[in-house]
Motif scaffolding. Structure first.
Motif, PDB file in Angstrom:
ATOM      1  N   ALA B 173       0.843  -1.197   0.000  1.00  0.00           N
ATOM      2  CA  ALA B 173       0.000   0.000   0.000  1.00  0.00           C
ATOM      3  C   ALA B 173       0.875   1.243   0.000  1.00  0.00           C
ATOM      4  N   ALA B 174       0.419   2.275  -0.703  1.00  0.00           N
ATOM      5  CA  ALA B 174       1.198   3.513  -0.811  1.00  0.00           C
ATOM      6  C   ALA B 174       1.497   4.097   0.568  1.00  0.00           C
ATOM      7  N   VAL B 175       0.567   3.939   1.498  1.00  0.00           N
ATOM      8  CA  VAL B 175       0.792   4.513   2.828  1.00  0.00           C
ATOM      9  C   VAL B 175       1.957   3.820   3.529  1.00  0.00           C
ATOM     10  N   GLU B 176       2.121   2.537   3.250  1.00  0.00           N
ATOM     11  CA  GLU B 176       3.254   1.809   3.845  1.00  0.00           C
ATOM     12  C   GLU B 176       4.563   2.221   3.169  1.00  0.00           C
ATOM     13  N   ALA B 177       4.488   2.438   1.860  1.00  0.00           N
ATOM     14  CA  ALA B 177       5.682   2.920   1.164  1.00  0.00           C
ATOM     15  C   ALA B 177       6.076   4.302   1.672  1.00  0.00           C
ATOM     16  N   GLY B 178       5.074   5.134   1.939  1.00  0.00           N
ATOM     17  CA  GLY B 178       5.350   6.467   2.470  1.00  0.00           C
ATOM     18  C   GLY B 178       6.039   6.406   3.823  1.00  0.00           C
ATOM     19  N   ALA B 179       5.570   5.491   4.677  1.00  0.00           N
ATOM     20  CA  ALA B 179       6.205   5.341   5.987  1.00  0.00           C
ATOM     21  C   ALA B 179       7.649   4.860   5.833  1.00  0.00           C
ATOM     22  N   ALA B 180       7.861   3.969   4.869  1.00  0.00           N
ATOM     23  CA  ALA B 180       9.223   3.476   4.632  1.00  0.00           C
ATOM     24  C   ALA B 180      10.134   4.604   4.160  1.00  0.00           C
ATOM     25  N   LEU B 181       9.622   5.447   3.256  1.00  0.00           N
ATOM     26  CA  LEU B 181      10.422   6.579   2.772  1.00  0.00           C
ATOM     27  C   LEU B 181      10.757   7.534   3.914  1.00  0.00           C
ATOM     28  N   ALA B 182       9.763   7.792   4.769  1.00  0.00           N
ATOM     29  CA  ALA B 182      10.003   8.689   5.899  1.00  0.00           C
ATOM     30  C   ALA B 182      11.076   8.111   6.819  1.00  0.00           C
ATOM     31  N   ALA B 183      11.007   6.796   7.040  1.00  0.00           N
ATOM     32  CA  ALA B 183      12.025   6.165   7.891  1.00  0.00           C
ATOM     33  C   ALA B 183      13.399   6.269   7.248  1.00  0.00           C
ATOM     34  N   MET B 184      13.449   6.138   5.936  1.00  0.00           N
ATOM     35  CA  MET B 184      14.743   6.281   5.253  1.00  0.00           C
ATOM     36  C   MET B 184      15.307   7.673   5.443  1.00  0.00           C
ATOM     37  N   VAL B 185      14.450   8.686   5.329  1.00  0.00           N
ATOM     38  CA  VAL B 185      14.926  10.063   5.494  1.00  0.00           C
ATOM     39  C   VAL B 185      15.516  10.248   6.884  1.00  0.00           C
ATOM     40  N   GLY B 186      14.845   9.672   7.878  1.00  0.00           N
ATOM     41  CA  GLY B 186      15.278   9.854   9.259  1.00  0.00           C
ATOM     42  C   GLY B 186      16.446   8.970   9.670  1.00  0.00           C
ATOM     43  N   SER B 187      16.857   8.074   8.812  1.00  0.00           N
ATOM     44  CA  SER B 187      17.985   7.193   9.123  1.00  0.00           C
ATOM     45  C   SER B 187      19.245   7.710   8.442  1.00  0.00           C
ATOM     46  N   ASP B 188      20.329   6.979   8.611  1.00  0.00           N
ATOM     47  CA  ASP B 188      21.541   7.346   7.871  1.00  0.00           C
ATOM     48  C   ASP B 188      21.968   6.245   6.899  1.00  0.00           C
ATOM     49  N   ILE B 189      21.008   5.409   6.522  1.00  0.00           N
ATOM     50  CA  ILE B 189      21.314   4.351   5.559  1.00  0.00           C
ATOM     51  C   ILE B 189      21.704   4.978   4.218  1.00  0.00           C
ATOM     52  N   GLU B 190      22.670   4.375   3.552  1.00  0.00           N
ATOM     53  CA  GLU B 190      23.117   4.914   2.261  1.00  0.00           C
ATOM     54  C   GLU B 190      22.952   3.872   1.154  1.00  0.00           C
ATOM     55  N   GLY B 191      22.857   4.361  -0.079  1.00  0.00           N
ATOM     56  CA  GLY B 191      22.762   3.477  -1.240  1.00  0.00           C
ATOM     57  C   GLY B 191      21.335   3.020  -1.483  1.00  0.00           C
ATOM     58  N   PRO B 192      21.164   2.038  -2.364  1.00  0.00           N
ATOM     59  CA  PRO B 192      19.814   1.582  -2.708  1.00  0.00           C
ATOM     60  C   PRO B 192      19.165   0.791  -1.581  1.00  0.00           C
ATOM     61  N   ILE B 235      13.944  -7.548   1.538  1.00  0.00           N
ATOM     62  CA  ILE B 235      13.798  -6.313   2.318  1.00  0.00           C
ATOM     63  C   ILE B 235      14.673  -6.302   3.564  1.00  0.00           C
ATOM     64  N   GLY B 236      15.794  -7.001   3.469  1.00  0.00           N
ATOM     65  CA  GLY B 236      16.709  -7.023   4.618  1.00  0.00           C
ATOM     66  C   GLY B 236      17.174  -5.634   5.033  1.00  0.00           C
ATOM     67  N   ARG B 237      17.500  -4.791   4.064  1.00  0.00           N
ATOM     68  CA  ARG B 237      18.014  -3.460   4.416  1.00  0.00           C
ATOM     69  C   ARG B 237      16.917  -2.606   5.042  1.00  0.00           C
ATOM     70  N   LEU B 238      15.717  -2.690   4.475  1.00  0.00           N
ATOM     71  CA  LEU B 238      14.605  -1.905   5.015  1.00  0.00           C
ATOM     72  C   LEU B 238      14.239  -2.402   6.421  1.00  0.00           C
ATOM     73  N   ALA B 239      14.207  -3.718   6.587  1.00  0.00           N
ATOM     74  CA  ALA B 239      13.860  -4.281   7.889  1.00  0.00           C
ATOM     75  C   ALA B 239      14.869  -3.852   8.955  1.00  0.00           C
ATOM     76  N   ALA B 240      16.125  -3.667   8.541  1.00  0.00           N
ATOM     77  CA  ALA B 240      17.146  -3.229   9.501  1.00  0.00           C
ATOM     78  C   ALA B 240      16.865  -1.820  10.020  1.00  0.00           C
ATOM     79  N   LEU B 241      16.010  -1.089   9.320  1.00  0.00           N
ATOM     80  CA  LEU B 241      15.576   0.231   9.806  1.00  0.00           C
ATOM     81  C   LEU B 241      14.366   0.113  10.721  1.00  0.00           C
ATOM     82  N   GLY B 242      13.890  -1.104  10.928  1.00  0.00           N
ATOM     83  CA  GLY B 242      12.714  -1.293  11.758  1.00  0.00           C
ATOM     84  C   GLY B 242      11.409  -1.157  10.993  1.00  0.00           C
ATOM     85  N   VAL B 243      11.494  -1.196   9.674  1.00  0.00           N
ATOM     86  CA  VAL B 243      10.298  -1.021   8.847  1.00  0.00           C
ATOM     87  C   VAL B 243       9.953  -2.352   8.182  1.00  0.00           C
TER      88      VAL B 243
END
Lengths: 256, 256
Positions: B173-192, B235-243
């Motif tokens: 769902a787009a709302v879940e993708a939005g939450a993932a993007l927000a978490a990415m912004v707030g993290s310091d993960i780099e790359g794809p 989604i290993g990298r995303l899950a490592a952000l807690g998402v």
């Protein structure tokens, strides 16, 4: 060589291609049928990694978009031998069908531009070719570049040194590259086209041709980490246009 | 989720990002510390091959250049699962380290943008990540897209048909993708970073969940030439952000 074109060459004085409004106004005024797009950031010592590479990708894409909208018939862009994958340590000769894997920001910017222009022009019916320049030399180049770095000191009676004499490169005179580009514009060849001589020469041999017997030349064979040992063009596609640039050894041997 | 940012969301009404002057004026005014750049040409049925992809490459590069010049700390861009090489017919699950080879102009435009932004931001010390979105659905999407193409007719008592019921996709769902993007912004993960659920579901199963027992759904299993059989995110990298976005089957099963 006469191709029968009326040639318009916008200079930095009358059109800043990095300004989309100026670029569009120039194209609206000229309404070119054929475009040879050479402009880029190429400051010696900077261009391999300069952030301005991104500006030139953007400027080139916007230029191509507006040209396509105006109905341009043919577009020739200028790329680089640095688009190829040179990492394999193989024979050091590349044809246009060989794998690409640029390892510099400049090479990546050029390759990305070629890819995206292909996606634009093919469905639009615009004839498109991409020149992959090998190593150039000629009048007006930066004194730290290879040929003047040897020629100038020796001409002034000072010593000159080649540090990586074993590296083999496919160098051609800028005037020969220019003729090759003009021939490309006047042809209907599409896709990437190597512009080189097809002949490799070691930097030691090139320096020897530049020195032409004058004293003061020292040649070292230091390892050049990260530099391909050989970079030579397969020029089958260019030769099929009737163009055969002379290798640097012949040009330098006849003019020094 | 609260990340503590003051959020500014320029809209098309107050800033046309395709106009460099407007873009620069907006950044000069806002002086963002973090940028999440989502804007692109994504008109349904057009965006895969639209020439506007080139405009958005150019606009994104110029935006990034100006943001870097202003000292932005972090930039998150939005890419696509279409950047990957899906041609191998393998397990159909992709991690960020897997090979890229987009086979569409849209995919190539996104991948080129990511590559060039990496070359800009790394030496400039700007933290940079690139979200690779898998397949999205949500409120307001074009009625010809997959979920509404089933949900709308069935809700209106008309029949709906799934033609390629055997294709497996990772839809969120787009709302879940939005939450993932927000978490990415707030993290310091780099790359794809892949944004998906990590779960594949067949279009047949997804349509069944959308139908939720309503009559009128026909499922065919026609071959889909040129379409990968399975496209699923690791989604290993995303899950490592807690998402952990929920897969579409769970979302659709709970809301229909």
């Amino acid at each position: 060589m006469t191709l029968g074109f009326e040639v318009v060459t916008p200079s930095r004085q009358d059109c800043d291609l990095l300004d989309p409004a100026q670029m569009r106004a120039m194209l609206d005024r000229v309404r070119p049928t054929h475009i040879l797009h050479c402009a880029w950031q190429v400051t010696h010592g900077r261009f391999w990694t300069a952030p301005e590479n991104l500006d030139w990708v953007a400027a080139t894409l916007l230029l191509a978009r507006h040209a396509a909208a105006l109905g341009v018939a043919r577009f020739v862009g200028v790329g680089t031998c640095a688009e190829y994958d040179w990492s394999d340590g193989g024979p050091g000769r590349r044809a246009e069908t060989d794998a690409t894997r640029p390892d510099t920001p400049y090479g990546r910017a050029k390759l990305a531009t070629a890819t995206l222009l292909g996606d634009l022009f093919a469905p639009a019916g615009v004839s498109f070719a991409w020149a992959r320049l090998f190593h150039l030399f000629g009048p007006g180049e930066h004194p730290a570049r290879f040929v003047p770095s040897i020629a100038i000191p020796l001409a002034e009676g000072r010593p000159a040194t080649v540090r990586h004499g074993g590296l083999v490169r496919d160098m051609i005179a800028a005037v020969e590259a220019g003729a090759a580009l003009a021939a490309m514009v006047g042809s209907d060849i599409e896709g990437p086209v190597n512009i080189g001589s097809g002949e490799g020469a070691s930097l030691a041999a090139l320096a020897g041709a530049i020195a032409a017997g004058r004293p003061g030349l020292a040649v070292e064979n230091l390892p050049a980490l990260g530099q391909p040992a050989r970079m030579v063009a397969d020029i089958g596609r260019l030769a099929a246009l009737g163009v055969r640039p002379r290798g640097a050894l012949r040009v330098l041997g006849s003019t020094q």
